[in-house]
Design a protein around this motif. Structure first.
Motif, PDB file in Angstrom:
ATOM      1  N   UNK A  99      -7.926 -21.784 -12.999  1.00 26.20           N
ATOM      2  CA  UNK A  99      -7.236 -21.900 -11.512  1.00 26.20           C
ATOM      3  C   UNK A  99      -8.213 -22.868 -10.762  1.00 26.20           C
ATOM      4  N   UNK A 100      -9.462 -23.194 -11.007  1.00 28.83           N
ATOM      5  CA  UNK A 100     -10.115 -24.229 -10.383  1.00 28.83           C
ATOM      6  C   UNK A 100      -9.742 -25.601 -10.951  1.00 28.83           C
ATOM      7  N   UNK A 101      -9.529 -25.689 -12.170  1.00 28.64           N
ATOM      8  CA  UNK A 101      -8.976 -26.759 -12.799  1.00 28.64           C
ATOM      9  C   UNK A 101      -7.673 -27.396 -12.298  1.00 28.64           C
ATOM     10  N   UNK A 102      -6.841 -26.403 -12.168  1.00 21.89           N
ATOM     11  CA  UNK A 102      -5.376 -26.777 -11.705  1.00 21.89           C
ATOM     12  C   UNK A 102      -5.539 -27.041 -10.170  1.00 21.89           C
ATOM     13  N   UNK A 103      -6.348 -26.398  -9.490  1.00 20.07           N
ATOM     14  CA  UNK A 103      -6.762 -27.078  -8.005  1.00 20.07           C
ATOM     15  C   UNK A 103      -7.101 -28.410  -8.110  1.00 20.07           C
ATOM     16  N   UNK A 104      -7.850 -28.668  -8.664  1.00 17.94           N
ATOM     17  CA  UNK A 104      -8.372 -30.072  -8.671  1.00 17.94           C
ATOM     18  C   UNK A 104      -7.411 -30.945  -9.426  1.00 17.94           C
ATOM     19  N   UNK A 105      -6.761 -30.622 -10.293  1.00 12.93           N
ATOM     20  CA  UNK A 105      -5.447 -31.632 -10.931  1.00 12.93           C
ATOM     21  C   UNK A 105      -4.733 -31.806  -9.536  1.00 12.93           C
ATOM     22  N   UNK A 107      -5.236 -31.631  -6.425  1.00  6.28           N
ATOM     23  CA  UNK A 107      -5.710 -32.659  -5.496  1.00  6.28           C
ATOM     24  C   UNK A 107      -5.706 -34.004  -5.797  1.00  6.28           C
ATOM     25  N   UNK A 108      -5.779 -34.136  -6.946  1.00  3.25           N
ATOM     26  CA  UNK A 108      -5.590 -35.588  -7.642  1.00  3.25           C
ATOM     27  C   UNK A 108      -4.268 -36.092  -8.191  1.00  3.25           C
ATOM     28  N   UNK A 109      -3.308 -35.390  -7.636  1.00  8.10           N
ATOM     29  CA  UNK A 109      -1.899 -35.466  -7.798  1.00  8.10           C
ATOM     30  C   UNK A 109      -1.716 -35.821  -9.502  1.00  8.10           C
ATOM     31  N   UNK A 110      -2.012 -35.010 -10.033  1.00 12.86           N
ATOM     32  CA  UNK A 110      -1.910 -34.989 -11.600  1.00 12.86           C
ATOM     33  C   UNK A 110      -1.064 -33.761 -11.772  1.00 12.86           C
ATOM     34  N   UNK A 161      -7.678 -31.951 -17.438  1.00 15.38           N
ATOM     35  CA  UNK A 161      -8.935 -31.855 -16.426  1.00 15.38           C
ATOM     36  C   UNK A 161      -9.913 -32.487 -16.805  1.00 15.38           C
ATOM     37  N   UNK A 162     -10.281 -32.619 -18.191  1.00 15.21           N
ATOM     38  CA  UNK A 162     -11.363 -33.450 -18.869  1.00 15.21           C
ATOM     39  C   UNK A 162     -10.786 -34.831 -18.946  1.00 15.21           C
ATOM     40  N   UNK A 163      -9.630 -35.025 -19.169  1.00 14.89           N
ATOM     41  CA  UNK A 163      -9.303 -36.362 -19.109  1.00 14.89           C
ATOM     42  C   UNK A 163      -9.278 -37.074 -17.778  1.00 14.89           C
ATOM     43  N   UNK A 164      -9.192 -36.389 -16.811  1.00 14.88           N
ATOM     44  CA  UNK A 164      -9.301 -36.747 -15.218  1.00 14.88           C
ATOM     45  C   UNK A 164     -10.473 -36.922 -14.931  1.00 14.88           C
ATOM     46  N   UNK A 165     -11.485 -36.158 -15.673  1.00 11.54           N
ATOM     47  CA  UNK A 165     -12.958 -36.509 -15.147  1.00 11.54           C
ATOM     48  C   UNK A 165     -13.558 -37.718 -15.858  1.00 11.54           C
ATOM     49  N   UNK A 166     -12.946 -37.913 -17.291  1.00 11.14           N
ATOM     50  CA  UNK A 166     -13.334 -39.136 -17.653  1.00 11.14           C
ATOM     51  C   UNK A 166     -12.926 -40.502 -17.094  1.00 11.14           C
ATOM     52  N   UNK A 167     -11.348 -40.432 -16.359  1.00  9.78           N
ATOM     53  CA  UNK A 167     -11.053 -41.478 -15.786  1.00  9.78           C
ATOM     54  C   UNK A 167     -11.782 -41.670 -14.516  1.00  9.78           C
TER      55      UNK A 167
END
Length: 308
Positions: A99-105, A107-110, A161-167
């Motif tokens: 759920x934390x990951x989904x929220x972060x995704x 918020x980054x329009x993923x 979410x890991x891909x978002x972090x790397x980006x």
């Protein structure tokens, strides 16, 4: 969440494809009332339903019983908790992290769709030698295709979410090299073989016949045998079986040691000291450690309530 042994963490990990699960302490609430009876937790006001939790729990209980035997979930760890209790605790934590990951995704329009889970499903099918084999494995667990799709959707969240972090976080080569240089355990990988016995007396009989590396290898090639064999990938010196064997040098034979109720004889058969390959592996570890720190910060910034 209470700490568990490293090995049990690996075995009861909720993730089937990705490897991004970490363990953090969450504040739990023991009280239940009418407003929380149908949810197990909430993240920033977003509820996680008990129905979804129960569905996933049944899947993983069936999975681990199938892979490790019917009694696996009843077995107790060193802290006295059964593997089933550990699985339940870790499943709650994992669903909260989802759920934390989904929220972060978000918020980054993923946007999340079926594409990610379909890709992972194809990867899993390839690993199992085709879609028919994947379907047979799902049916053997007593589930259907919709069940595995739900699990793979959750895995796709973690991968996205890991891909978002790397980006968002570019890693400098210098940081990886510094990380590598500071930890000497990263400077060598080990590959080993293990003879695994159910009966200690049989292990002793064979250990008496092993005089050197050549005689050990002869037992690896026997077609008729009353023991099983483990052939490892390249691992670091802190690998659980290596630690228990107390062997650190190539071609040295371990004494008999007990591992999960079995009796083992181990020998290291090769090293990998190729610095380029070791640096690449160290980079993966560095990235995952950095990602865990990032996810940990997100969790600490979230308002989490646990009702189980």
């Amino acid at each position: 969440m209470k700490q568990t042994t490293k090995n049990l963490k690996t075995k009861t990990s909720k993730i089937l494809i990705t490897a991004f699960l970490l363990f953090v302490t969450l504040t739990s609430c023991n009280s239940k009332d009418k407003t929380t009876s149908n949810i197990i937790a909430s993240v920033d006001g977003k509820a996680i339903s008990s129905d979804l939790y129960s569905k996933e729990l049944r899947f993983y209980q069936a999975y681990y019983s199938k892979v490790y035997g019917e009694s696996y979930l009843e077995n107790k760890s060193k802290n006295g908790k059964t593997n089933d209790q550990i699985l339940r605790d870790e499943l709650v934590d994992s669903m909260i992290k989802d759920q934390v990951m989904k929220k972060d995704l978000e918020s980054n329009n993923i946007k999340l769709d079926d594409n990610g889970s379909n890709i992972l499903k194809n990867i899993l099918a390839d690993k199992l030698n085709g879609e028919d084999s994947l379907e047979a494995n799902i049916l053997a667990l007593g589930f259907n295709e919709n069940s595995i799709n739900d699990i793979l959707y959750n895995d796709s969240i973690r991968k996205a979410h890991f891909d978002l972090y790397l980006k968002k976080n570019k890693v400098k080569d210098k940081d990886v090299v510094d990380f590598y240089n500071k930890d000497k355990n990263l400077h060598r990988l080990y590959k080993y073989n293990v003879l695994v016995f159910d009966d200690e007396s049989v292990a002793k009989d064979i250990k008496d016949k092993i005089t050197d590396a050549k005689s050990f290898k002869s037992f690896l090639n026997k077609t008729a045998r009353n023991y099983s064999i483990i052939n490892s990938d390249f691992v670091y010196i802190n690998d659980q079986l290596l630690l228990e064997s107390k062997v650190k040098e190539k071609d040295k034979i371990s004494n008999i040691f007990e591992h999960k109720g079995k009796y083992c004889i181990l020998m290291i058969n090769s090293y990998n000291e190729n610095e380029n390959e070791l640096l690449l592996k160290a980079k993966d570890i560095y990235l995952k450690n950095s990602y865990y720190d990032y996810l940990n910060r997100l969790i600490k910034e979230s308002k989490i309530k646990v009702f189980v």
